[in-house]
Design an enzyme around this catalytic site. Structure first.
Site, PDB file in Angstrom:
ATOM      1  N   ASP A  35       0.703  -3.610   3.570  1.00 27.47           N
ATOM      2  CA  ASP A  35      -0.455  -2.733   3.445  1.00 27.47           C
ATOM      3  C   ASP A  35      -1.560  -3.473   2.692  1.00 27.47           C
ATOM      4  O   ASP A  35      -1.308  -4.140   1.687  1.00 27.47           O
ATOM      5  CB  ASP A  35      -0.062  -1.445   2.706  1.00 27.47           C
ATOM      6  CG  ASP A  35      -1.103  -0.349   2.882  1.00 27.47           C
ATOM      7  OD1 ASP A  35      -0.808   0.648   3.553  1.00 27.47           O
ATOM      8  OD2 ASP A  35      -2.229  -0.499   2.353  1.00 27.47           O
ATOM      9  N   GLY A  98      -3.103  13.179   4.470  1.00 24.47           N
ATOM     10  CA  GLY A  98      -3.518  11.842   4.054  1.00 24.47           C
ATOM     11  C   GLY A  98      -3.466  10.794   5.143  1.00 24.47           C
ATOM     12  O   GLY A  98      -3.674   9.615   4.866  1.00 24.47           O
ATOM     13  N   GLN A  99      -3.196  11.191   6.394  1.00 23.13           N
ATOM     14  CA  GLN A  99      -3.193  10.190   7.467  1.00 23.13           C
ATOM     15  C   GLN A  99      -4.624   9.776   7.775  1.00 23.13           C
ATOM     16  O   GLN A  99      -5.483  10.635   8.034  1.00 23.13           O
ATOM     17  CB  GLN A  99      -2.518  10.733   8.733  1.00 23.13           C
ATOM     18  CG  GLN A  99      -2.348   9.649   9.798  1.00 23.13           C
ATOM     19  CD  GLN A  99      -1.590  10.118  11.043  1.00 23.13           C
ATOM     20  OE1 GLN A  99      -1.214  11.277  11.151  1.00 23.13           O
ATOM     21  NE2 GLN A  99      -1.375   9.203  11.974  1.00 23.13           N
ATOM     22  N   HIS A 105       2.537   5.046  11.724  1.00 21.01           N
ATOM     23  CA  HIS A 105       3.003   3.962  10.850  1.00 21.01           C
ATOM     24  C   HIS A 105       3.902   4.542   9.783  1.00 21.01           C
ATOM     25  O   HIS A 105       3.587   5.561   9.177  1.00 21.01           O
ATOM     26  CB  HIS A 105       1.822   3.220  10.209  1.00 21.01           C
ATOM     27  CG  HIS A 105       0.793   4.119   9.605  1.00 21.01           C
ATOM     28  ND1 HIS A 105      -0.153   4.778  10.365  1.00 21.01           N
ATOM     29  CD2 HIS A 105       0.570   4.491   8.314  1.00 21.01           C
ATOM     30  CE1 HIS A 105      -0.918   5.518   9.564  1.00 21.01           C
ATOM     31  NE2 HIS A 105      -0.490   5.362   8.321  1.00 21.01           N
ATOM     32  N   HIS A 107       5.261   4.019   6.166  1.00 21.12           N
ATOM     33  CA  HIS A 107       5.097   3.279   4.916  1.00 21.12           C
ATOM     34  C   HIS A 107       6.503   3.036   4.339  1.00 21.12           C
ATOM     35  O   HIS A 107       7.282   3.990   4.205  1.00 21.12           O
ATOM     36  CB  HIS A 107       4.331   4.102   3.879  1.00 21.12           C
ATOM     37  CG  HIS A 107       2.925   4.463   4.254  1.00 21.12           C
ATOM     38  ND1 HIS A 107       1.831   3.829   3.710  1.00 21.12           N
ATOM     39  CD2 HIS A 107       2.427   5.416   5.078  1.00 21.12           C
ATOM     40  CE1 HIS A 107       0.715   4.378   4.182  1.00 21.12           C
ATOM     41  NE2 HIS A 107       1.054   5.344   5.017  1.00 21.12           N
TER      42      HIS A 107
HETATM   43  P1  AMP Z   1      -2.297   6.537   6.108  1.00 21.84           P
HETATM   44  O1  AMP Z   1      -3.238   6.979   5.026  1.00 21.84           O
HETATM   45  O2  AMP Z   1      -0.909   7.117   6.000  1.00 21.84           O
HETATM   46  O3  AMP Z   1      -2.902   6.740   7.485  1.00 21.84           O
HETATM   47  O4  AMP Z   1      -2.089   4.988   5.907  1.00 21.84           O
HETATM   48  C1  AMP Z   1      -2.970   4.029   6.376  1.00 21.84           C
HETATM   49  C2  AMP Z   1      -2.675   2.788   5.589  1.00 21.84           C
HETATM   50  O5  AMP Z   1      -3.202   1.675   6.285  1.00 21.84           O
HETATM   51  C3  AMP Z   1      -3.294   2.772   4.191  1.00 21.84           C
HETATM   52  O6  AMP Z   1      -2.255   2.648   3.230  1.00 21.84           O
HETATM   53  C4  AMP Z   1      -4.219   1.569   4.217  1.00 21.84           C
HETATM   54  O7  AMP Z   1      -4.254   0.874   2.993  1.00 21.84           O
HETATM   55  C5  AMP Z   1      -3.616   0.735   5.336  1.00 21.84           C
HETATM   56  N1  AMP Z   1      -4.530  -0.165   6.005  1.00 21.84           N
HETATM   57  C6  AMP Z   1      -5.774   0.116   6.472  1.00 21.84           C
HETATM   58  N2  AMP Z   1      -6.297  -0.968   7.065  1.00 21.84           N
HETATM   59  C7  AMP Z   1      -5.361  -1.949   6.997  1.00 21.84           C
HETATM   60  C8  AMP Z   1      -5.310  -3.308   7.435  1.00 21.84           C
HETATM   61  N3  AMP Z   1      -6.323  -3.882   8.092  1.00 21.84           N
HETATM   62  N4  AMP Z   1      -4.198  -4.018   7.168  1.00 21.84           N
HETATM   63  C9  AMP Z   1      -3.167  -3.459   6.505  1.00 21.84           C
HETATM   64  N5  AMP Z   1      -3.142  -2.185   6.071  1.00 21.84           N
HETATM   65  C10 AMP Z   1      -4.236  -1.436   6.308  1.00 21.84           C
END
Ligand code: AMP
Ligand code: ZN
Length: 119
Positions: A35, A98-99, A105, A107
């Protein structure tokens, strides 16, 4: 169509190699990468190569890949050496939870105390 790449999707671009990522594991159906804004010492995202917006649409549309997603999360935990001490698999579903990226994905979080219930 479900499962097809979405040209506007950040994580489809990571799958395609169009956006860089620190990849830790790749399988035929999944990609795992760190992340960009880690919330714990271990914070890896596991995604299917196929585009599904969330965990439920993946489970309904491609249940074998949903299983692959969890299996890959387990291999990541082994490689990160957190499998024995414990880790959390989080699948935020919907903006209200929070998505922010609508390509499913998981986590994989570990390496610090993880509160229960989560915030
Ligand atoms: P969510 O909030 O569950 O949709 O998680 C999205 C996640 O993607 C967040 O934890 C971000 O920090 C992560 N994220 C966004 N852009 C990138 C990227 N380019 N590379 C890696 N992680 C990312
Ligand atoms: Zn996508």
């Amino acid at each position: 169509m479900a499962g097809e790449p979405d040209a506007n999707c950040l994580f489809c671009k990571i799958v395609a190699g169009e956006v860089p990522a620190t990849v830790v594991l790749e399988t035929e159906t999944t990609v795992a990468f760190r992340d960009i804004n880690p919330q714990a010492p271990t914070h890896v995202l596991v995604i299917p190569r196929a585009h599904y917006p969330d965990a439920v649409s993946l489970a309904e549309g491609a249940p074998l890949i949903a299983a692959d997603l969890l299996a890959t999360a387990g291999v990541v935990a082994e490689r990160e050496k957190v499998a024995d001490t414990g880790y959390r698999i989080v699948l935020n579903t919907g903006a209200g939870a929070g998505q922010t990226v609508f390509h499913v994905h998981a986590h994989v979080l570990a390496g610090r105390g993880l509160e229960w219930p989560p915030g």
